[in-house]
Design an enzyme around this catalytic site. Sequence first.
Site, PDB file in Angstrom:
ATOM      1  N   LYS A 166      -8.180  12.731   1.756  1.00 15.84           N
ATOM      2  CA  LYS A 166      -8.719  12.386   0.438  1.00 15.84           C
ATOM      3  C   LYS A 166     -10.194  12.768   0.268  1.00 15.84           C
ATOM      4  O   LYS A 166     -10.634  13.036  -0.838  1.00 15.84           O
ATOM      5  CB  LYS A 166      -8.548  10.889   0.165  1.00 15.84           C
ATOM      6  CG  LYS A 166      -7.132  10.495  -0.224  1.00 15.84           C
ATOM      7  CD  LYS A 166      -7.065   9.014  -0.580  1.00 15.84           C
ATOM      8  CE  LYS A 166      -5.695   8.645  -1.117  1.00 15.84           C
ATOM      9  NZ  LYS A 166      -5.591   7.238  -1.500  1.00 15.84           N
ATOM     10  N   ASP A 198      -6.425   6.225  -8.256  1.00 14.08           N
ATOM     11  CA  ASP A 198      -6.261   4.919  -7.587  1.00 14.08           C
ATOM     12  C   ASP A 198      -7.091   3.853  -8.317  1.00 14.08           C
ATOM     13  O   ASP A 198      -6.649   2.707  -8.459  1.00 14.08           O
ATOM     14  CB  ASP A 198      -6.753   4.992  -6.133  1.00 14.08           C
ATOM     15  CG  ASP A 198      -5.752   5.667  -5.214  1.00 14.08           C
ATOM     16  OD1 ASP A 198      -4.546   5.668  -5.526  1.00 14.08           O
ATOM     17  OD2 ASP A 198      -6.181   6.208  -4.172  1.00 14.08           O
TER      18      ASP A 198
HETATM   19  P1  NAP Z   1      -8.433   3.850   5.206  1.00 14.34           P
HETATM   20  O1  NAP Z   1      -9.286   4.800   4.455  1.00 14.34           O
HETATM   21  O2  NAP Z   1      -7.931   4.194   6.559  1.00 14.34           O
HETATM   22  O3  NAP Z   1      -9.250   2.460   5.289  1.00 14.34           O
HETATM   23  C1  NAP Z   1      -8.737   1.333   5.967  1.00 14.34           C
HETATM   24  C2  NAP Z   1      -9.810   0.262   6.018  1.00 14.34           C
HETATM   25  O4  NAP Z   1      -9.253  -0.882   6.674  1.00 14.34           O
HETATM   26  C3  NAP Z   1     -11.059   0.661   6.823  1.00 14.34           C
HETATM   27  O5  NAP Z   1     -12.165   0.041   6.253  1.00 14.34           O
HETATM   28  C4  NAP Z   1     -10.742   0.090   8.192  1.00 14.34           C
HETATM   29  O6  NAP Z   1     -11.913  -0.189   8.944  1.00 14.34           O
HETATM   30  C5  NAP Z   1     -10.087  -1.211   7.803  1.00 14.34           C
HETATM   31  N1  NAP Z   1      -9.267  -1.751   8.880  1.00 14.34           N
HETATM   32  C6  NAP Z   1      -8.267  -1.119   9.565  1.00 14.34           C
HETATM   33  N2  NAP Z   1      -7.765  -1.948  10.489  1.00 14.34           N
HETATM   34  C7  NAP Z   1      -8.454  -3.109  10.402  1.00 14.34           C
HETATM   35  C8  NAP Z   1      -8.415  -4.329  11.108  1.00 14.34           C
HETATM   36  N3  NAP Z   1      -7.541  -4.537  12.092  1.00 14.34           N
HETATM   37  N4  NAP Z   1      -9.267  -5.319  10.731  1.00 14.34           N
HETATM   38  C9  NAP Z   1     -10.152  -5.122   9.730  1.00 14.34           C
HETATM   39  N5  NAP Z   1     -10.253  -3.968   9.021  1.00 14.34           N
HETATM   40  C10 NAP Z   1      -9.412  -2.980   9.359  1.00 14.34           C
HETATM   41  O7  NAP Z   1      -7.130   3.482   4.356  1.00 14.34           O
HETATM   42  P2  NAP Z   1      -7.000   3.356   2.767  1.00 14.34           P
HETATM   43  O8  NAP Z   1      -6.496   4.614   2.195  1.00 14.34           O
HETATM   44  O9  NAP Z   1      -8.260   2.772   2.228  1.00 14.34           O
HETATM   45  O10 NAP Z   1      -5.788   2.307   2.655  1.00 14.34           O
HETATM   46  C11 NAP Z   1      -5.981   0.938   2.952  1.00 14.34           C
HETATM   47  C12 NAP Z   1      -4.718   0.160   2.572  1.00 14.34           C
HETATM   48  O11 NAP Z   1      -4.488   0.253   1.166  1.00 14.34           O
HETATM   49  C13 NAP Z   1      -3.432   0.694   3.240  1.00 14.34           C
HETATM   50  O12 NAP Z   1      -2.612  -0.401   3.533  1.00 14.34           O
HETATM   51  C14 NAP Z   1      -2.805   1.535   2.153  1.00 14.34           C
HETATM   52  O13 NAP Z   1      -1.391   1.619   2.280  1.00 14.34           O
HETATM   53  C15 NAP Z   1      -3.180   0.727   0.916  1.00 14.34           C
HETATM   54  N6  NAP Z   1      -3.222   1.554  -0.302  1.00 14.34           N
HETATM   55  C16 NAP Z   1      -2.405   1.181  -1.320  1.00 14.34           C
HETATM   56  C17 NAP Z   1      -2.428   1.889  -2.500  1.00 14.34           C
HETATM   57  C18 NAP Z   1      -1.530   1.478  -3.623  1.00 14.34           C
HETATM   58  O14 NAP Z   1      -1.373   2.255  -4.576  1.00 14.34           O
HETATM   59  N7  NAP Z   1      -0.970   0.282  -3.583  1.00 14.34           N
HETATM   60  C19 NAP Z   1      -3.296   2.990  -2.654  1.00 14.34           C
HETATM   61  C20 NAP Z   1      -4.128   3.354  -1.575  1.00 14.34           C
HETATM   62  C21 NAP Z   1      -4.081   2.605  -0.401  1.00 14.34           C
HETATM   63  P3  NAP Z   1     -12.640   0.951   9.828  1.00 14.34           P
HETATM   64  O15 NAP Z   1     -13.255   1.916   8.846  1.00 14.34           O
HETATM   65  O16 NAP Z   1     -13.623   0.193  10.608  1.00 14.34           O
HETATM   66  O17 NAP Z   1     -11.557   1.601  10.655  1.00 14.34           O
END
Ligand code: NAP
Length: 272
Positions: free
Chosen positions: A47, A83
Amino acid sequence: MHNRAFEVCGLNYRYLAFVVEKAHLKSAIDGIRALNIKGVNVTMPHKESVIPLLDELSKEARIIGAVNTINNKEGRLTGHNTDAEGFIRSLKEEGFDPAGKTAIILGTGGAAKAVAVALAQAGAKSIVAIGRSVEKSQVITDRITIISRDILVKSLTFEGNLADIFQIGDLIVNATPVGMAESGGLLPVPLELIEKKHFVYDLIYTPQETVLIKGARHKGAGAANGIGMLVHQAALAFEIWTGISAPAEEMRRALIHGLESGDRPYNAQKKD
Ligand code: NAP
C-alpha cells in the site's frame, strides 16, 4: 463483491486476485498500463511502496501515505485511498457520528492511518493513537495535524496507563490484527478498559464477532466489525473505476455469503 457488482450492473469486467512479490511490484504496475487493466486494489504489503510508481495521488492518499485503489485512465495511473471514506460511511451507518467526539485508535499501520485521517476530516474533537512505540503513534498524530491544528492529539503506547484515556474516549477503533481468527482470538487491550458509553469499531471481519466485540456488547457498549468498511471501500473503488453508482447492498450480501461459506481473502489463503 466486485464480480457480483459487475454482474448486477451488466458490466463485462472481471475482478481477479494476484499475489505480487515485492521484487515484482514495478513490473506488476507497468503491467497495468501494458495490459490496459482498468483498475486494481492494492493490499498489504504494497500500500505504501506502490506510491512512487504512480503518476498521481488523490488528496486522501497523499495525506494518509497509502494507496488501496489505482485507476488507469489512458495509461495514467492515479492512486486513491478508499479505506478512509469507507470507514466513515460504515461508522455513520452504525449510527455513530464522530463529529465533536474523542476517538482512540489502536494500531499505527496503514489502516490506522486511514482511520485517523478519516476521523479528523469528519470533525473528531480529539484523537489518541496507541501503538507499540511512541514514534509509531506520532506518525499517526502528525498526519492529523496536517488536516487541522485544532484537533487535540495524543500519542501513547500499549504499555502506558490507558485507564484515564479510555474514560474520556467515545469511540474505540481496533486497527491491529489482534483478534483475527489467525491470532487465536486475543484482545488488543484489556476488556476492563471498555465501558458502556463506548462505541467499539473492530476493523477485523474474520471472525465477524471478535473477543473485543463480544466483550463490549456484553458490557452494553455499541460495537461493529469491519464488514461495513470492507463493503464501502469496495463500493467507492467500484465507482472510481466504472463511474457508476455501486450496488453496495448486493456487494455486502456477496461478501457475507463468501465469508460464511468459508471463502477467505486470497492473501490469507496463501499463508496457509
Ligand atoms: P499493518 O499495516 O500491518 O498494521 C498493523 C498494526 O497493528 C501495526 O501498528 C502493528 O504494530 C500493530 N500490531 C500488530 N500486532 C500487534 C500486537 N500483537 N499488539 C499490538 N499491536 C499490534 O496492517 P493494516 O493494513 O493496518 O491492518 C490492520 C487490521 O485492519 C487488520 O486486521 C486488517 O485485516 C484490518 N483491515 C480491515 C479493513 C476493512 O475494510 N475492514 C481494511 C484494512 C485493514 P507494529 O507496527 O509495531 O508491527
